[in-house]
Design an enzyme around this catalytic site. Structure first.
Site, PDB file in Angstrom:
ATOM      1  N   GLY A  23       0.770  -1.233   0.000  1.00 59.06           N
ATOM      2  CA  GLY A  23       0.000   0.000   0.000  1.00 59.06           C
ATOM      3  C   GLY A  23       0.800   1.282   0.000  1.00 59.06           C
ATOM      4  N   GLY A  25       2.751   2.269  -2.488  1.00 61.56           N
ATOM      5  CA  GLY A  25       2.875   2.789  -3.845  1.00 61.56           C
ATOM      6  C   GLY A  25       4.042   2.240  -4.635  1.00 61.56           C
ATOM      7  CE  LYS A  26       5.747  -3.476  -2.855  1.00 60.52           C
ATOM      8  NZ  LYS A  26       4.711  -3.274  -1.825  1.00 60.52           N
ATOM      9  CB  THR A  27       2.510  -1.327  -8.382  1.00 61.21           C
ATOM     10  OG1 THR A  27       2.691  -2.579  -7.711  1.00 61.21           O
ATOM     11  CG2 THR A  27       2.156  -1.589  -9.843  1.00 61.21           C
ATOM     12  CB  SER A  28       1.952   4.002  -8.372  1.00 59.94           C
ATOM     13  OG  SER A  28       0.657   3.478  -8.243  1.00 59.94           O
ATOM     14  CG  ASP A  50       2.684  -7.335  -5.081  1.00 58.81           C
ATOM     15  OD1 ASP A  50       2.211  -8.235  -4.362  1.00 58.81           O
ATOM     16  OD2 ASP A  50       2.597  -6.129  -4.806  1.00 58.81           O
ATOM     17  CB  THR A 505      -1.938  -2.509  -1.900  1.00 63.06           C
ATOM     18  OG1 THR A 505      -1.578  -2.202  -3.252  1.00 63.06           O
ATOM     19  CG2 THR A 505      -1.001  -3.567  -1.357  1.00 63.06           C
TER      20      THR A 505
END
Length: 572
Positions: A23, A25-28, A50, A505
């Site tokens: 949550g 913001g790794k993916t963004s 992930d 997430t």
């Protein structure tokens, strides 16, 4: 203060690992970085490992197992490694030959042994090893970005020589995750080369993504230290969700802003890590253009206010949940959820409200008791205790190692590392919780955090948890251990509350936790959505717009996941 994150190809290594708790913001951040590098003329591969990957949602593109070109971004390719599927295939490779040969309960025990987070991580690592060491792949790209890095614990396991020995398949000692590497002997050379690439600061950089919150920053620092141990020294800290300025005199917004300032002020700017920030945005970071402009958004673009719609269905308050506990006389209450969602504060709030209604309450937490000051008022009928996970793990570890005195030095080293896994902490703390529940003379026992379904099944698979304790202690099983699992499975005695945030997430991770618990025949009925900006009703434009983004996740919890839903406002 720190500068905005602005990726430059010259400053970044060929391999970039984005890590951080769920949550943050790794993916963004990984997607926006990949787009930025591609826009600067580089060939870039973006890889997600992930288990709750939403890479396809963020990119708005059907990401598959094999690298595919991302439309509208020349030079960018993406693929999605499914670690759960990789772990399933790995488990079947290991367990399949024993079906019909060993007793069913022995096979079930083997399957559960290989169902934990360690196995999922190692199976994922096995999948992307090729992307680190195969020059026919790496030569095609200037940068390869990994969304989610393995933990230091997993990487340390990979470094130990005993991980490749027959000891793994022959040991009967009580380690929690023993065995996930035992079928990968043929990969030893590739793994060794991968570890060299990870620890080479000229090749690999660790991008630690966090939020400007004290708990999230502390978690990032723990991950940083853990990965430093295995040689990942090239680290960069990205503080995502920074509220740069306020447009209103809104009390909630002022408290939100001040809390961020206080959390970030405690970061050591002279540490070895470089540090940068990313702005808090009110809109969803999905789609190429949204990601492409994120790093350069100006302050006036961050809070374009829209009308806030209402919730599609009514929600409960925390008082409604407490009244339900009293009415049903569910004397054991457990708050569960992933890190950073507020399990401890929720447990404290529930305990305080039960106490205020005249009930005798024992609140026990794995956080130091003084962290609850200001949350739990002093009351004659409220007892607060703290379980120190470090001490409990040390005690449990000593038990296991005492029983394993005949091991060689290398075997003992592996066992010691295995005992540093998350499952070990859950097992050790579980014993302490069991004792408290059994001995409590209070009307209610409120427990902050319980073991996952995997850990409960791991302990229960062969016969039951008390068999494990008997093997460890060499003495009669305490009644507290025998009784606790049946108590947790009995909804007439126990209420399990899942704590989450109204974000993608945290909700997805909480749903997986719920399914994990159901495997162990433990069924949560209430979900507590904590720290809701929607419920706080802030007038600050950027926060008000973020509040509208919460509605779809609140609705998802209500309609698909929870029997009853509580919504708790972001508190000042």
């Amino acid at each position: 203060m720190f500068e905005r994150f602005n990726p430059s190809p010259e400053a970044l290594t060929p391999f970039l690992f984005f890590t951080g708790k769920g949550g943050v913001g790794k993916t963004s951040t990984a997607c926006a970085t990949a787009i930025s590098l591609a826009d600067q003329g580089k060939n870039v591969l973006l890889v997600s490992t992930d288990p709750a990957s939403n890479l396809q949602d963020v990119l708005e593109f059907n990401v598959q197992r094999d690298p595919k070109a991302v439309p509208a971004v020349e030079g960018l390719y993406a693929c999605n490694i499914d670690p759960e599927e990789a772990a399933r295939m790995y488990r079947e490779k290991m367990v399949g030959p024993y079906r019909g040969v060993l007793p069913d309960d022995a096979v079930a025990s083997m399957e559960e042994q290989l169902s934990g987070a360690c196995t999922v991580e190692i199976a994922a690592f096995d999948e992307f090893t090729t992307l680190l060491v195969d020059t026919s792949v790496t030569s095609q790209y200037d940068h390869i970005l990994f969304d989610t890095a393995p933990t230091g614990h997993t990487l340390r396991l990979l470094q130990l020589p005993t991980a490749w020995s027959s000891y793994l398949t022959s040991s009967t000692h009580g380690a929690s995750c023993l065995g996930p590497l035992s079928g990968l002997q043929e990969k030893k050379t590739a793994y060794s080369e991968s570890m060299k690439a990870l620890s080479d600061p000229e090749k690999t950089q660790l991008m630690l993504v966090t939020r400007p919150e004290s708990s999230a920053i502390a978690e990032a620092q723990r991950a940083a230290n853990e990965l430093l141990e295995i040689g990942m020294v090239n680290q960069h800290l990205i503080i995502n969700g920074w509220l740069e300025a306020l447009k209103t005199d809104d009390a909630v917004a002022k408290a939100f802003y001040n809390r961020q300032q206080d959390a970030v002020s405690k970061i050591d700017e002279n540490s070895s890590k470089s540090i940068s920030i990313l702005p808090f945005v009110s809109h969803s970071l999905t789609g190429i253009e949204s990601l492409r402009t994120w790093f350069s958004l100006q302050q006036e673009e961050l809070g374009l206010q829209n009308e806030t719609p209402s919730l599609p269905a009514p929600v409960h308050s925390i008082d409604d949940y407490v009244d339900s506990l009293i009415a049903k006389n569910q004397r054991v209450i457990m708050t569960m959820g992933k890190g950073g969602v507020g399990k401890t504060s929720m447990a404290a709030s529930i305990a305080a409200k039960l106490s205020e209604k005249g009930h005798s309450v024992h609140l026990t937490t794995t956080d130091p008791a003084d962290h609850l000051s200001g949350v739990v008022a002093n009351a004659a009928n409220l007892h607060v205790s703290s379980i120190d996970p470090k001490k409990e793990v040390e005690r449990y570890t000593n038990q296991v190692l005492t029983e394993a005195a005949e091991l060689s030095d290398s075997e003992r080293e592996y066992l010691e590392e295995d005992l540093r896994s998350p499952c070990t902490e859950e097992i050790a703390v579980f014993q302490a919780f069991a004792s408290i529940v059994a001995q409590s003379v209070h009307d209610f026992v409120v427990i902050d955090t319980a073991p996952t379904g995997h850990t409960l099944l791991l302990l229960d698979a062969a016969q039951s948890y008390h068999k494990e304790v008997e093997r460890m202690n060499g003495q009669k099983t305490p009644d507290s251990i025998k009784q606790l699992l049946p108590t947790l499975r009995d909804p007439l005695q126990t209420s399990i509350a899942i704590v989450t945030l109204a974000e993608a997430t945290p909700v997805l991770e909480a749903s997986r936790l719920q399914e994990d618990l159901k495997r162990a025949r433990i069924v949560p009925s209430w979900w507590l959505i904590n720290q809701s900006l929607f419920a706080a009703d802030s007038k600050e434009p950027v926060l008000a717009n973020r509040a509208t983004e919460e509605i779809k996740w609140i609705d998802t919890v209500q309609r698909k996941l929870a029997n009853e839903t509580v919504l708790i406002p972001w508190h000042i």
